[in-house]
Scaffold this active site. Structure first.
Site, short mmCIF file in Angstrom:
data_model
loop_
_atom_site.label_atom_id
_atom_site.label_comp_id
_atom_site.label_asym_id
_atom_site.label_seq_id
_atom_site.Cartn_x
_atom_site.Cartn_y
_atom_site.Cartn_z
N ASN A 33 93.21 67.62 18.24
CA ASN A 33 93.28 67.80 16.79
C ASN A 33 94.75 67.85 16.38
OD1 ASN A 33 92.33 68.43 14.12
ND2 ASN A 33 92.92 70.55 14.47
N HIS A 92 97.02 69.66 13.35
CA HIS A 92 96.94 70.67 12.31
C HIS A 92 98.29 70.75 11.59
CE1 HIS A 92 95.39 74.15 10.23
NE2 HIS A 92 96.53 74.77 10.48
N LYS A 115 80.43 72.23 9.32
CA LYS A 115 80.47 72.02 10.77
C LYS A 115 79.74 70.74 11.16
CE LYS A 115 76.41 74.93 11.50
NZ LYS A 115 75.82 76.05 12.23
N GLY A 145 93.20 58.92 6.24
CA GLY A 145 93.33 58.20 7.50
C GLY A 145 94.75 57.81 7.87
N SER A 146 95.74 58.48 7.29
CA SER A 146 97.12 58.08 7.62
C SER A 146 97.45 58.39 9.08
CB SER A 146 98.13 58.76 6.69
OG SER A 146 98.21 60.14 6.92
N ASN A 147 96.86 59.43 9.66
CA ASN A 147 97.11 59.70 11.09
C ASN A 147 96.45 58.65 11.97
OD1 ASN A 147 98.68 62.27 11.77
ND2 ASN A 147 97.40 62.91 10.04
N MET A 181 87.52 67.47 8.55
CA MET A 181 87.49 68.79 7.92
C MET A 181 86.21 69.57 8.25
SD MET A 181 90.46 68.59 6.91
CE MET A 181 90.76 70.04 5.94
N ARG A 182 85.73 69.42 9.46
CA ARG A 182 84.57 70.18 9.93
C ARG A 182 84.89 70.83 11.26
NH1 ARG A 182 79.56 69.01 7.78
NH2 ARG A 182 80.01 67.70 6.01
C1 GAR Z 1 96.62 65.87 7.81
O1 GAR Z 1 97.74 66.43 7.20
C2 GAR Z 1 96.05 66.79 8.86
O2 GAR Z 1 97.02 67.54 9.51
C3 GAR Z 1 95.15 67.66 8.04
O3 GAR Z 1 94.56 66.79 7.11
C4 GAR Z 1 95.46 65.74 6.82
C5 GAR Z 1 94.71 64.43 6.99
O4 GAR Z 1 95.48 63.35 6.55
N1 GAR Z 1 94.19 68.31 8.87
C6 GAR Z 1 93.75 69.55 8.66
O5 GAR Z 1 94.11 70.25 7.73
C7 GAR Z 1 92.75 70.04 9.69
N2 GAR Z 1 92.57 71.45 9.60
P1 GAR Z 1 95.08 61.85 6.95
O6 GAR Z 1 93.60 61.65 6.59
O7 GAR Z 1 95.96 61.01 6.07
O8 GAR Z 1 95.34 61.64 8.41
#
Ligand code: GAR
Length: 206
Positions: free
Chosen positions: A112, A114, A68, A15-17, A95-96
């Site tokens: 999203n 990526h 999914k 959840g850092s984003n 991740m779905r």
């Molecule tokens: C992030 O680096 C994001 O870009 C990636 O998962 C991580 C989640 O980090 N997403 C993917 O790979 C999607 N295909 P977070 O939970 O700390 O935000």
């Protein structure tokens, strides 16, 4: 959409984003409110972080699917987001694969992030793919979600160098530092009504 943007966040990981978006809101640099945080993983860090900020957080069972969000689980998620008045769905480490039902309910309003410079390195652990490939530049992409996997119109990208002694972890950390600026920035543009999707291109209005 007018006024404060109501965001629903879907995530599977730490959840850092989501945190970077909430930090921007709390700092007053993003006119938005996270009205719902949903995870498909019961003990995901994103749920704990959300609760620490007093946000509405819920685990929604994705069964019976593994990769999914579809069928009943999709319908329950849509209803959950609708009840909270979500206007924009933010996938933050979700991740779905999201399916047409959710996309149709939120047209051009599912975003999203990526961890690669799309269209290179779609799918899982993109930073590791970049390293293994021998790329000299990596980065992140914020994009609108369409029916494909990591194929939707690009809103913005941030590049980072790949260094000689990088490990997957060190490269991912460098990319994530950029993600934490890019996602709030993309949402600022969205909240200001400055994004217009024209086919594959996203125009940023002045
Ligand atoms: C992030 O680096 C994001 O870009 C990636 O998962 C991580 C989640 O980090 N997403 C993917 O790979 C999607 N295909 P977070 O939970 O700390 O935000």
């Amino acid at each position: 959409m007018s006024g404060t943007l109501k965001i629903g966040v879907l995530g599977s990981g730490s959840g850092s984003n989501m945190q970077s978006i909430q930090d921007a809101i709390e700092a007053g640099s993003l006119d938005a409110r996270i009205v719902s945080v949903v995870s498909d993983v019961p003990d995901a860090g994103i749920l704990r972080r959300a609760e620490r900020h007093g946000l509405d957080a819920a685990y929604l069972d994705p069964a019976p699917f593994k990769t999914k969000l579809d069928g009943e689980a999709e319908a329950r998620t849509i209803a959950h987001l609708e009840r909270r008045g979500v206007e924009v769905v933010v996938l933050a480490g979700f991740m779905r694969i999201v399916k047409p039902g959710l996309l149709a309910r939120f047209p051009d309003r599912v975003l999203n992030i990526h961890p690669a410079l799309l269209p290179a390195f779609t799918g899982i652990a993109a930073w590791r793919q970049a390293l293994d490939y021998g790329a000299k530049v990596a980065g992140c992409t914020v994009h609108f979600v369409d029916a494909g996997t990591d194929t939707g119109p690009i809103i913005l990208q941030r590049a980072v160098p790949v260094l000689e002694d990088d490990t997957p972890e060190s490269l991912h950390a460098r990319i994530q530092a950029q993600e934490h600026e890019a996602y709030p920035e993309a949402l600022r543009l969205m909240a200001a009504g400055r994004l217009r999707v024209e086919g594959r291109r996203v125009r940023i209005l002045p």
